[in-house]
Design a protein around this motif. Structure first.
Motif, PDB file in Angstrom:
ATOM      1  N   TYR A  22       0.728  -1.377   0.401  1.00  0.00           N
ATOM      2  CA  TYR A  22       0.143   0.231   0.100  1.00  0.00           C
ATOM      3  C   TYR A  22       0.667   1.417  -0.328  1.00  0.00           C
ATOM      4  CZ  TYR A  22      -3.426  -3.588   1.185  1.00  0.00           C
ATOM      5  OH  TYR A  22      -3.556  -4.837   0.882  1.00  0.00           O
ATOM      6  N   GLU A  23       1.835   1.491   0.006  1.00  0.00           N
ATOM      7  CA  GLU A  23       2.515   2.175   0.393  1.00  0.00           C
ATOM      8  C   GLU A  23       4.796   1.699   0.593  1.00  0.00           C
ATOM      9  OE1 GLU A  23       2.318   4.193   4.283  1.00  0.00           O
ATOM     10  OE2 GLU A  23       3.759   3.365   4.688  1.00  0.00           O
ATOM     11  N   ARG A  56       1.563   6.110  -2.468  1.00  0.00           N
ATOM     12  CA  ARG A  56       0.430   5.782  -1.462  1.00  0.00           C
ATOM     13  C   ARG A  56      -1.006   4.671  -2.246  1.00  0.00           C
ATOM     14  NH1 ARG A  56       2.272   9.278   2.350  1.00  0.00           N
ATOM     15  NH2 ARG A  56       3.153   7.709   4.461  1.00  0.00           N
ATOM     16  N   SER A  72      -5.010   3.160  -1.318  1.00  0.00           N
ATOM     17  CA  SER A  72      -5.561   2.119  -0.838  1.00  0.00           C
ATOM     18  C   SER A  72      -5.672   0.851  -1.078  1.00  0.00           C
ATOM     19  CB  SER A  72      -6.854   2.773  -0.387  1.00  0.00           C
ATOM     20  OG  SER A  72      -7.919   3.041  -1.807  1.00  0.00           O
ATOM     21  N   ASP A 100      -8.914  -1.252  -0.937  1.00  0.00           N
ATOM     22  CA  ASP A 100      -9.322  -1.092  -1.893  1.00  0.00           C
ATOM     23  C   ASP A 100      -9.817  -0.449  -3.424  1.00  0.00           C
ATOM     24  OD1 ASP A 100      -9.945   1.492  -0.534  1.00  0.00           O
ATOM     25  OD2 ASP A 100     -12.010   1.585  -0.047  1.00  0.00           O
TER      26      ASP A 100
END
Lengths: 338, 338
Positions: B275-276, B298, B300, B302
């Motif tokens: 995610y990041e 980044r 998210s 979803d």
């Protein structure tokens, strides 16, 4: 690299399970095994537990580095298929990402499945189909796979670390013990002899710093002992010995048999393991050391099976084992004590 | 587990290659790379070297046990697909059995391909086809795979040990240097910091004996240094830093950038890596430490991509990198010396 003598490093199975923590999915995994075993018992089937692949020894709690044992899982995955053919229900307890029965024929590296799928564009919509040259073999594997799935004959469990393996093996063997002599243990996983107790692990990735790395590990408890003596006293238990020095193979296999008193040790040499194995077991005259027999199974590198495929030695291993297991099932029951 | 300070354990790259032996397939592997690179150069394509998966450190010459680094190869395999989409030719140098572009979607464990093939028995002869619910995704992956194969855009190399990796990396970078700035290095493999020189390995499997195991390993030479300074001075070089302690991430990435003076370090935390990530590079004002910038990417958990699939952060990593690499290709050329 040396082994050093240290009393502190000796964990008994009891002290191991008393100090190390179970994997978080253990209860759920065991509930699945329980219902599988009970279904097979109701159907009167024999069940074999096949363990397969290597175990890891994490060096950090947030694991980046680990010690591992060489094993692609070929022996276990191949044997599981022959056990299914021989009428066994199979619990396949394997290292994550190691080979599995059926899909083992299509390793991503050596026989990638995307290479034998094709896109037919003759119809209005594209159709996916199999490359003609690969068709017969794929159909055979796929048919066997679907029929095993449909009949509910294969139950798969996954481990990664030596800790996962030890907790799972204990719990699974306790579940299997309800089958008495109908349970066969085929312990083909390459299990680490050493581990690092939680209490000695560093929390984060070890920093490389300026010097060399020093690792001191403890011995893994001899899990075969309580397995045989306590958890599943009636099961037919087969352990494996892998060596790279051929001169050590039979002596080490015999040593294991004499130490634990179980049914059979299958010895294999790292470089010859596809072509020969040795069954080391006691003869018919009790457990005197002189009665230990070494029975070799060998195939030639160019042998073919009944269907014309390259012969796999696991076919002969499983045939010989089914016979010996059946003799154990049919053999004299021990007199009740007293 | 400790690191100890010892002058003897410091290998330079030169002393490493002077004392350790190359993998037996090196010459053959490099001949394949050479013809791939020359074909891409003639076609004016940019080439990215993606390294992926962990390296092993064998503890025995007849290897049974080894130290390993955690890496399924997801980052490398996924990024390779996006590099291909972005128009790069890709040399995918990966750990045997780690994930590969395209087939990564069908891991034997999480999405086994035998489960989405079906046998149609309506016709005279059985037909193999794909399960309707899996059809669209498989067709998409298969189409991309076949087109990459046909265009000869993907060249795959395999390593297992840290020794294989080091020899291959040196030789491949020397081949790639003919492309000058058109070569991108995306060094995502999880490379061991420690190794055991051949001269210190035991020949056979270490016997478990009665005590604990003590392993002392030497530091792997800092291979980035000669890669940047000598083997491929014009390539755009991206290295990775994986940490488990978030507080160490940017400082360690910055440290690597300052030590080697290459283009970019991508930092990722073990638990947040999907995610990041953080791009750590120098600003536009030369190489003063104060000009180092940390740019976070980044997504998210979803997020979805343009096709409605779960978004993969590698899509954004590759988009950002292609831009930076192009700027390097178009940027001012260094003045000739003298």
């Amino acid at each position: 690299m040396t082994t050093i003598d240290s009393q502190q490093s000796l964990f008994s199975a009891e002290s191991y399970f008393g100090t190390q923590t179970p994997p978080p999915t253990l209860d759920q995994d065991i509930a699945g095994v329980r219902s599988f075993v009970h279904r097979q018992r109701d159907l009167g089937r024999k069940v074999v537990l096949v363990t397969s692949g290597g175990t890891t020894v994490p060096l950090e709690l947030n694991v980046v580095r680990f010690l591992d044992n060489f094993s692609a899982g070929t022996r276990g995955a191949t044997s599981a298929e022959y056990f299914l053919k021989a009428g066994y229900a199979v619990i396949f307890m394997h290292r994550q990402f190691s080979l599995q029965p059926f899909s083992r024929h299509y390793s991503h590296s050596t026989n990638p499945f995307l290479d034998f799928l094709e896109i037919e564009t003759t119809a209005d919509t594209p159709r996916i189909t199999a490359t003609p040259s690969k068709y017969d073999h794929l159909l055979e594997v796929l048919t066997a796979y679907k029929s095993v799935q449909q009949a509910g004959l294969l139950h798969t469990l996954t481990f990664v670390t030596i800790n996962d393996y030890l907790w799972l093996l204990r719990a699974v063997s306790q579940e299997l013990s309800v089958l008495g002599r109908n349970a066969l243990y085929y312990l083909a996983a390459a299990v680490s002899d050493f581990f690092l107790p939680r209490q000695k692990m560093s929390e984060h990735k070890i920093q490389s710093g300026k010097g060399s790395l020093l690792i001191e590990m403890d011995q893994v408890p001899k899990i075969l002992q309580p397995l045989i003596d306590e958890w599943t006293p009636d099961g037919f238990i087969v352990s494996f010995k892998l060596e790279t020095d051929p001169a050590l193979l039979v002596p080490k296999a015999r040593g294991a048999l004499e130490r634990y008193g179980h049914h059979l040790v299958i010895g294999n040499d790292l470089h010859r393991r596809k072509y020969e194995v040795v069954f080391v077991s006691r003869g018919h005259h009790g457990s005197a050391a002189s009665d230990v027999t070494a029975h070799w199974l060998r195939i030639s590198a160019d042998a073919v099976d009944a269907r014309g495929h390259a012969k796999e030695i696991e076919e002969d291993i499983v045939a010989e084992l089914s016979k010996r297991h059946q003799a154990w099932v049919d053999g004299p029951q021990p007199r009740p004590p007293g």
